[in-house]
Design a protein around this motif. Structure first.
Motif, PDB file in Angstrom:
ATOM      1  N   PHE A 243       0.848  -1.176   0.000  1.00  0.00           N
ATOM      2  CA  PHE A 243       0.000   0.000   0.000  1.00  0.00           C
ATOM      3  C   PHE A 243       0.886   1.228   0.000  1.00  0.00           C
ATOM      4  O   PHE A 243       1.897   1.275   0.689  1.00  0.00           O
ATOM      5  CB  PHE A 243      -0.913   0.040   1.226  1.00  0.00           C
ATOM      6  N   ALA A 244       0.474   2.216  -0.774  1.00  0.00           N
ATOM      7  CA  ALA A 244       1.134   3.511  -0.742  1.00  0.00           C
ATOM      8  C   ALA A 244       0.190   4.486  -0.064  1.00  0.00           C
ATOM      9  O   ALA A 244      -0.987   4.564  -0.411  1.00  0.00           O
ATOM     10  CB  ALA A 244       1.452   3.988  -2.158  1.00  0.00           C
ATOM     11  N   MET A 245       0.700   5.220   0.896  1.00  0.00           N
ATOM     12  CA  MET A 245      -0.105   6.187   1.608  1.00  0.00           C
ATOM     13  C   MET A 245       0.252   7.572   1.115  1.00  0.00           C
ATOM     14  O   MET A 245       1.422   7.968   1.216  1.00  0.00           O
ATOM     15  CB  MET A 245       0.131   6.082   3.116  1.00  0.00           C
ATOM     16  N   PHE A 246      -0.729   8.250   0.561  1.00  0.00           N
ATOM     17  CA  PHE A 246      -0.548   9.588   0.010  1.00  0.00           C
ATOM     18  C   PHE A 246       0.589   9.621  -1.008  1.00  0.00           C
ATOM     19  O   PHE A 246       1.239  10.656  -1.167  1.00  0.00           O
ATOM     20  CB  PHE A 246      -0.274  10.607   1.126  1.00  0.00           C
ATOM     21  N   ASN A 247       0.815   8.507  -1.675  1.00  0.00           N
ATOM     22  CA  ASN A 247       1.856   8.387  -2.694  1.00  0.00           C
ATOM     23  C   ASN A 247       3.224   8.779  -2.150  1.00  0.00           C
ATOM     24  O   ASN A 247       4.072   9.300  -2.870  1.00  0.00           O
ATOM     25  CB  ASN A 247       1.508   9.249  -3.920  1.00  0.00           C
ATOM     26  N   GLU A 248       3.438   8.540  -0.885  1.00  0.00           N
ATOM     27  CA  GLU A 248       4.711   8.916  -0.269  1.00  0.00           C
ATOM     28  C   GLU A 248       5.290   7.770   0.548  1.00  0.00           C
ATOM     29  O   GLU A 248       6.474   7.480   0.457  1.00  0.00           O
ATOM     30  CB  GLU A 248       4.500  10.146   0.610  1.00  0.00           C
ATOM     31  N   PHE A 249       4.477   7.122   1.332  1.00  0.00           N
ATOM     32  CA  PHE A 249       4.954   6.034   2.162  1.00  0.00           C
ATOM     33  C   PHE A 249       4.440   4.716   1.592  1.00  0.00           C
ATOM     34  O   PHE A 249       3.313   4.610   1.147  1.00  0.00           O
ATOM     35  CB  PHE A 249       4.458   6.196   3.600  1.00  0.00           C
ATOM     36  N   ILE A 250       5.287   3.731   1.646  1.00  0.00           N
ATOM     37  CA  ILE A 250       4.906   2.405   1.183  1.00  0.00           C
ATOM     38  C   ILE A 250       5.063   1.431   2.333  1.00  0.00           C
ATOM     39  O   ILE A 250       6.085   1.436   3.020  1.00  0.00           O
ATOM     40  CB  ILE A 250       5.766   1.957  -0.015  1.00  0.00           C
TER      41      ILE A 250
END
Lengths: 364, 310
Positions: A243-250
């Motif tokens: 999962f990518a959170m806010f396209n910043e954290f994976i």
């Protein structure tokens, strides 16, 4: 920040030119020489060649201390500053360094007379290549990006500790809350064998529904209470994702299936005739199946949630109360038939992998 | 130098000599140190988004979930099969607003009673102390509360976007989201049987005792509907097969108070924390009920094409 070339290709190209592998000392055309004279000259040529190889490699060793393959020490321009900008194109002065590969004069690369070293090393013909390569070294960016990334958190050959809290989902009369601890060993990255232990006693409570039904319908629902459970389980991971959170954290997650067999220590709770009846805990064989999801917070820590159904055969309190002396007879306290019981529980907790870190045997 | 090299040449030939020379030179060369981590940190990927070219399934699109099939969980007396639809519109790939509506048990044309209800019908007893709570055990199924429908207005927040692989073979785009809003629960319950005076005191309409058993029986089958306003909270996981089709898995909760069994459970003067019957069926017999359900639905995204990020 310096642009770094991780492959060192230009460096290798420079070295190949320096060794003059593309060139060989010419023999004057049209002359016929004696065999002995020819051998002597060939020996001389090979000796020079080998000496040149050694010299060139030694030069490379002196200058190449790290993998920073760019114009730090091997300065092919007039500027000897480390980290200097890319040399200007066509600059073949080559001054200031011990290893002057620009040579004198020849710009065509190569052939014939003049200084043999220049010919062998590639003299002026490599000037443009050198300068261009130097420019390329300073500007070329070649990041190692792999199409398939290594799995962030491997499970294979690791031990997993699983503390959790369990809550019953499908029993409206009694809540079978439990504290659980489990341990799993992953012998492959998708298969594990393990065990878990649950403690229920002191954490259970009867719901208001039970009292309401007894008062409103004059019907008591036989219930049971648990003390502990111990189970052996197999776990299989069919789903793995990111999962990518806010396209910043994976972060990584996986979903798993599990199942096994074990024992549960349970007893009926006296609700029909609580004044007389009193039951002891008894062990019962229980099977369990479940599904869960695990989210990795780090390489060794994850949080998880799973739904597991513990199935066993329960002996429930008899609905009829014997009269007279038979009321004290324990044989009349339990129902004749066993009840197939499903204790669907949700486990919420954390999972800790040991050892905390791991290394891949192969780089990629 | 010449004599040594000459001897070598005679002994093993030029290739071997060259290899020997190279090997000797190699021992002089120090092993280069790796700075791969530095390279990756300081390289062009530093500061870049985690995902490039990500298909954005939500932004500026209408997401229909139809049909949305649901099933209530942990019901004590009667379960509800919910059939409905959901429509969500997303302003960004993270935020959206939506509506949901569903009918229970196909307009309550079917009943899905729990085993407890069956046991009460079979084994319950009516005495003088519970005559109002259950005038007749055979008709107990007619007095329990049933959900007629559900409607909600909610906001959606989808912070997580990713992929999953099934058996390391099939790959599906997914996203995880939470939703929160307000729900309207259409509930049908056993009708209340009181009148309220101007001073707020309540008086039961009719007397329910052994001598007036018919009045009790009539009150058991009398029904009334109401709309309960409840908060709605849920989570969901969407699986996208392609840019316009997917599968939605949801869990949503909508807690509110009601009288699930139609019993006279409270309102009387209590000497302890245990509620005492007051001889009336009113809202004092309601108790907090955590309704929740799971939903599965087919996702249809409109327009069919999705945007792609940089």
């Amino acid at each position: 920040m310096k642009k770094i070339n991780t492959h060192g290709t230009p460096l290798l190209e420079i070295e190949s030119n320096a060794l003059g592998m593309q060139k060989s000392p010419p023999i004057a055309a049209g002359k016929v020489r004696g065999l002995a004279v020819e051998r002597s000259r060939m020996e001389k040529a090979w000796n020079v060649l080998i000496t040149g190889c050694l010299f060139g490699m030694l030069a490379a060793a002196v200058s190449t201390g790290t993998a920073f393959a760019q114009n730090s020490d091997m300065d092919f321009t007039s500027s000897s500053d480390e980290g200097a900008d890319a040399p200007a194109a066509g600059d073949d002065s080559g001054g200031g360094s011990d290893m002057d590969f620009t040579g004198g004069g020849d710009s065509g690369g190569g052939g014939g007379g003049g200084d043999l070293m220049d010919d062998l090393i590639g003299g002026s013909t490599s000037d443009a290549t050198t300068d261009t390569a130097a420019e390329e070294v300073s500007e070329e960016i070649s990041e190692e990006i792999f199409a398939v990334q290594q799995i962030y958190a491997l499970r294979i050959n690791r031990v997993e500790l699983v503390p959790s809290v369990a809550f019953t989902l499908n029993d409206p009369f009694t809540s079978h809350t439990a504290l659980s601890i489990g341990v799993n060993y992953w012998w492959t990255n998708v298969l594990a064998i393990g065990a878990n232990f649950l403690w229920y006693e002191g954490l259970e409570s009867e719901s208001d529904l039970n009292f309401s039904v007894r008062r409103g319908s004059r019907l008591s629902v036989p219930i049971s209470e648990y003390q502990l459970g111990a189970h052996l389980n197999f776990t299989y991971v069919p789903l793995y994702g990111k999962f990518a959170m806010f396209n910043e954290f994976i972060f990584q997650w996986d979903a798993y299936l599990l199942g096994g067999v074990g024992l549960m220590n349970t007893r009926p709770r006296a609700v029909i005739d609580p004044e007389v009846r009193n039951f002891d805990y008894d062990l019962r064989v229980a099977f369990n199946v479940g599904v869960g999801i695990r989210v990795f917070v780090s390489r060794w820590l994850a949080i998880f949630g799973e739904i597991r159904n513990y199935m066993y055969l329960e002996r429930l309190e008899a609905l009829d109360v014997a009269l007279g002396a038979a009321r004290q007879d324990t044989a009349t306290w339990l129902q004749d038939e066993v009840a197939f019981t499903n204790n669907v529980s949700i486990h919420l907790g954390a999972t800790i992998f040991l050892p905390f870190d791991f290394e891949y045997q192969l780089p990629r | 130098m010449r004599s040594i090299l000459g001897f070598t040449n005679r002994l093993v030939g030029f290739p071997a000599t060259l290899c020997l020379a190279l090997a000797c030179a190699a021992t002089v060369l120090p092993a280069p140190s790796a700075h791969a981590q530095e390279i990756q940190i300081t390289g062009p990927l530093a500061g870049q988004p985690a995902v490039r070219g990500m298909r954005m399934y939500r932004v500026d699109r209408l997401q229909l979930i139809v049909p949305a099939l649901g099933f209530t969980l942990q019901d004590e007396f009667s379960r509800s099969l919910m059939t409905g639809l959901e429509a969500n519109y997303h302003f960004t790939d993270y935020l959206g607003i939506g509506v949901y509506g569903a009918a229970a048990n196909f307009g309550n044309s079917i009943r899905i009673d729990s085993d407890l209800t069956t046991q009460i019908i079979a084994n319950g007893q009516t005495t003088g102390t519970n005559r109002l709570s259950m005038p007749d055990e055979a008709n107990f199924g007619d007095q329990i509360a049933r959900l007629q429908g559900l409607a909600s207005l909610h906001l959606l927040f989808a912070p997580l976007r990713g992929k999953l692989s099934l058996f390391q073979g099939a790959f599906v785009d997914t996203d995880f989201y939470v939703m929160a809003g307000v729900a309207l629960a259409f509930v049908e319950e056993r009708a209340q049987n009181f009148t309220e005076a101007a001073d707020g005191t309540r008086v039961a309409t009719g007397v329910c005792d052994a001598a007036n058993n018919q009045a009790c029986l009539d009150s058991q089958t009398a029904r009334e509907s109401r709309i309960a306003i409840a908060p709605m909270l849920g989570v969901g996981l969407n699986l996208y097969f392609n840019s316009y089709l997917g599968l939605a898995l949801q869990w949503r909760a909508f807690p509110f108070a009601m009288n699930p069994a139609g019993f006279d459970d409270g309102g009387g003067t209590a000497e302890s924390s245990v509620p005492v019957p007051d001889g009336m069926l009113d809202d004092r017999d309601h108790r907090f009920y955590f309704h929740h359900m799971v939903n599965v639905g087919l996702i249809i995204n409109l327009p069919p094409e999705s945007q792609v990020s940089e």
